[in-house]
Design an enzyme around this catalytic site. Structure first.
Site, PDB file in Angstrom:
ATOM      1  N   LYS A 246     -12.644  -3.693   7.973  1.00  0.00           N
ATOM      2  CA  LYS A 246     -12.491  -4.507   6.772  1.00  0.00           C
ATOM      3  C   LYS A 246     -13.581  -5.566   6.668  1.00  0.00           C
ATOM      4  CE  LYS A 246      -9.275  -7.690   9.088  1.00  0.00           C
ATOM      5  NZ  LYS A 246      -8.062  -8.508   8.943  1.00  0.00           N
TER       6      LYS A 246
ATOM      7  N   ASP B 222      -2.623  -7.468  -4.802  1.00  0.00           N
ATOM      8  CA  ASP B 222      -3.128  -6.265  -4.170  1.00  0.00           C
ATOM      9  C   ASP B 222      -3.795  -5.341  -5.180  1.00  0.00           C
ATOM     10  OD1 ASP B 222      -3.338  -5.089  -1.690  1.00  0.00           O
ATOM     11  OD2 ASP B 222      -1.185  -5.164  -1.334  1.00  0.00           O
TER      12      ASP B 222
ATOM     13  N   GLN C 184       1.295 -10.946  -3.295  1.00  0.00           N
ATOM     14  CA  GLN C 184      -0.014 -10.463  -2.864  1.00  0.00           C
ATOM     15  C   GLN C 184      -0.711  -9.809  -4.047  1.00  0.00           C
ATOM     16  OE1 GLN C 184      -0.059  -7.517   0.369  1.00  0.00           O
ATOM     17  NE2 GLN C 184      -1.423  -8.908   1.441  1.00  0.00           N
TER      18      GLN C 184
ATOM     19  N   ARG D 205       7.545 -11.086   4.928  1.00  0.00           N
ATOM     20  CA  ARG D 205       7.161 -10.910   6.330  1.00  0.00           C
ATOM     21  C   ARG D 205       7.901 -11.936   7.175  1.00  0.00           C
ATOM     22  NH1 ARG D 205       0.551 -10.070   5.687  1.00  0.00           N
ATOM     23  NH2 ARG D 205       0.718  -8.297   4.239  1.00  0.00           N
TER      24      ARG D 205
ATOM     25  N   HIS E  49      -5.388  -1.018  -4.964  1.00  0.00           N
ATOM     26  CA  HIS E  49      -5.775   0.136  -4.164  1.00  0.00           C
ATOM     27  C   HIS E  49      -6.664   1.029  -5.004  1.00  0.00           C
ATOM     28  CE1 HIS E  49      -2.040  -1.364  -2.304  1.00  0.00           C
ATOM     29  NE2 HIS E  49      -2.743  -1.175  -1.217  1.00  0.00           N
TER      30      HIS E  49
ATOM     31  N   HIS F 236      -8.081  -0.771   0.320  1.00  0.00           N
ATOM     32  CA  HIS F 236      -7.067  -1.807   0.118  1.00  0.00           C
ATOM     33  C   HIS F 236      -7.846  -3.102  -0.096  1.00  0.00           C
ATOM     34  CE1 HIS F 236      -4.024   0.683   2.498  1.00  0.00           C
ATOM     35  NE2 HIS F 236      -5.175   1.185   2.900  1.00  0.00           N
TER      36      HIS F 236
ATOM     37  N   CYS G  85       0.789  -1.239   0.000  1.00  0.00           N
ATOM     38  CA  CYS G  85       0.000   0.000   0.000  1.00  0.00           C
ATOM     39  C   CYS G  85       0.819   1.287   0.000  1.00  0.00           C
ATOM     40  CB  CYS G  85      -1.016  -0.012   1.132  1.00  0.00           C
ATOM     41  SG  CYS G  85      -0.465  -0.698   2.685  1.00  0.00           S
TER      42      CYS G  85
END
Length: 635
Positions: free
Chosen positions: A463, A382, A380, A362, A384, A509, A333
């Site tokens: 979320k 992802d 990921q 991570r 946005h 997100h 992000c």
């Protein structure tokens, strides 16, 4: 006092009562099956005294929190059995988990299968004794004294952490066994009729490798033996479907000693992964997303500004470049925000949807690593979305529809969970309330049911989590939609509105797969490695009856590949039966066999994974069939 039940019924009582007494008043049958309750939405022990008006719901084994209470009680029964058999063992913690329960013990030597059998036997004896389960409280000083007398140093450590608050410390007692615990627990243990200790592993105290290695015993418990038997059968089937086992057999991926938690994808695994990536790109182009790519490493100042340095630093890999701290990105992000800031935007640009297949890292504890399900680096999927306040609801609906489309493609059912503001959060409560209401209203208008998970939102916003259900009934949290008022504020994002003034955009997100690696693991177990034709790394295996038939099949192979069909020829000097069994073990959707009669008739013999021998067909007929199967993504 007025007690409002789940169905809206209101009961009035003249004096305070325990939750157990209220449950008896409602229904004795319900009381016999009750595990715990919810009072004003909070899970409580049935021993809780109710003195004021409230909402009240009885929870049974059929409810998630009721099941956890049931298994938590079983973990205490196991700990009591261990202390009877092995008095010198030191107790630590024993929580309920999604699959049952576990307890960590400090032992001289790890328990063997024979030890577990003995513990199970003693657990049965304890249940037969059917002790009342009593709750009591002590002051911190009294609690420490009690645990010191019982020589339980881990319990003393836990109590000391709460002693500064000065609040009473709660315990549960069953027979001679007393356990430090916040609860809730069952009223008695006679309903714990069926249980099984499933395995034993090592685990560091508090998950820290610097601490002592403990012996963790896993188990599961049910109110009926038939339910336990069904669960154990599911576990056996799950073992057969273990993605680590299938991944090795099908040569998809491996994890090596040189990189624990960092998966290596092999050629066939890359075909599977890239097919998923191609599908992701296809549906996102259709949904109006632009794809971007952001750096894998960014400086500390960025992560401080985003809040990740304060809230997530322990999970981040860091280094120093040119005397400046950098972090390998644990999420995408902040990079997406920097892309947004590369130019000034107008309200006409919004909503702006930017997708990224970002490789993130991570730091996961070694004991938590598990094949592709829990890794230290993953892709990921992802995206946005930057939007105006007026666009929030429609954008949420659009993401929900996209997630539904993807999960339906793979045949998954799912349920939605709304997670609200956690204690460790950023921003004003007013913004959180607006964001939470927007998520709730969007899914309600779409006609979806949802569960509320209080306090489990991201630190920057509430979320929606999407939990899909596989063919064994297991649930996996994959997709998520996070609504964020905070990071646009922190990064001072702006757009020029219709009024010519500058305004702050709102940010979503979201992920669909969650992690492509983990999604591959889930798909592998869901399909037991027998992927649908459009996903299968090898879609057709070509099997010559004899070497003289190879040239014919090479022509067939060329025709298939021209149409984009992934195929291989088994040209080994083996009998056809052996080759067929090999293709079956590889879980290939189709086999094409060719012998003298096929060559003479200019046909092929088709075997499918679903139907077995299907007889002769022309190559054109087979091509039309498999191309349609691939294009429609048939299951």
């Amino acid at each position: 006092m007025k007690i409002t039940l789940k169905d809206g019924t209101v009961n009035e009582y003249s004096s305070p009562m325990t939750a157990a007494d209220i449950t008896k008043e409602i229904s004795m049958g319900l009381y016999r099956n009750a595990c715990c309750c919810k009072i004003n939405g909070e899970v409580k022990d049935l021993r809780t005294e109710v003195a004021d008006d409230c909402t009240f719901e009885v929870l049974t084994f059929d409810d998630e929190d009721g099941k956890k209470t049931f298994n938590h009680t079983a973990s205490h029964i196991m700990a009591q059995a261990v202390k009877r058999l092995y008095p010198d063992v030191k107790l630590t913690i024993g929580p309920a988990i999604d699959s049952g329960f576990y307890y960590d013990f400090d032992v001289e030597e790890a328990f063997t299968p024979e030890n577990l059998a003995a513990i199970e036997k003693e657990m049965k004896n304890i249940v037969k004794e059917n002790f009342d389960i009593e709750k009591f409280e002590l002051s911190p000083a009294e609690a420490i004294k009690l645990m010191e007398e019982k020589n339980e140093p881990y319990k003393v450590e836990l109590i000391n952490e709460h002693a500064e608050k000065g609040e009473p410390i709660s315990f549960y007692k069953q027979g001679e066994f007393t356990e430090l615990c916040a609860g809730p627990h069952l009223m008695d243990m006679k309903v714990v009729k069926a249980f099984k200790l499933t395995n034993c592993t090592g685990a560091y105290w508090r998950g820290d490798a610097k601490n002592k290695m403990l012996c963790r015993v896993y188990g599961t418990a049910f109110p009926k033996a038939a339910m336990l038997e069904e669960h154990l059968q599911m576990l056996e089937e799950a073992k057969k479907r273990d993605h680590r086992k299938i991944g090795k057999e099908l040569e998809l991926f491996t994890i090596m000693e040189e990189g624990p938690g960092f998966p290596f994808f092999l050629p066939k695994g890359m075909i599977l992964k890239n097919t998923l990536v191609d599908y992701w790109r296809e549906i996102h182009r259709e949904a109006g997303y632009d794809e971007i790519q952001t750096p894998m490493m960014l400086n500390r100042a960025l992560w401080e500004r985003s809040g990740h340095w304060d809230h997530y630093k322990e999970n981040m890999y860091t280094t120093v470049i040119d005397e400046t701290d950098f972090a390998v990105k644990p999420m995408n992000c902040p990079g997406g925000i920097l892309v947004y800031k590369t130019k000034m935007h107008s309200y006409k640009d919004l909503p702006l949807r930017m997708g990224e297949l970002g490789l993130v890292h991570r730091h996961e504890l070694s004991g938590a690593l598990h094949g592709l399900m829990r890794v230290r680096c993953f892709t990921q999927d992802d995206a946005h979305i930057f939007m105006t306040r007026e666009q929030i609801k429609d954008e949420i609906k659009g993401v929900v529809s996209l997630i539904n489309k993807v999960y339906s493609t793979f045949g998954f059912e799912y349920h939605i969970e709304l997670s609200t503001q956690p204690e460790d959060s950023m921003g004003a409560k007013e913004d959180w309330d607006i964001a939470t209401d927007a998520l709730r209203d969007a899914i309600t208008e779409l006609g979806y049911d949802y569960e509320v998970n209080e306090g489990d939102g991201a630190f920057y916003g509430p979320k929606l989590d999407f939990h899909l259900t596989d063919c064994l009934g297991r649930t996996w949290q994959c997709g998520t939609i996070q609504l964020d008022f905070q990071l646009p504020e922190r990064f001072e994002l702006e757009y020029v509105g219709a009024d010519g003034a500058k305004h702050r955009p709102i940010m979503i997100h979201r992920v669909v797969f969650g992690s492509i690696e983990r999604f591959i693991g889930i798909l592998t177990e869901h399909f037991a490695g027998a992927y649908p034709t459009w996903l299968a790394p090898v879609q057709v295996k070509l099997l010559p009856i004899a070497d003289r038939h190879l040239d014919y099949l090479y022509d067939v192979k060329k025709a298939l590949e021209t149409k984009g069909i992934r195929c291989e020829i088994d040209d080994r000097s083996e009998k056809i039966g052996f080759k067929i069994r090999s293709a079956q073990l590889e879980k290939v959707p189709y086999m094409i066999l060719a012998g003298d009669k096929d060559i003479e008739a200019n046909t092929i013999s088709v075997r499918s994974r679903k139907n077995g021998d299907e007889g002769a067909a022309t190559l054109d007929e087979f091509l039309a069939r498999i191309i349609e199967e691939v294009e429609t993504k048939s299951l």
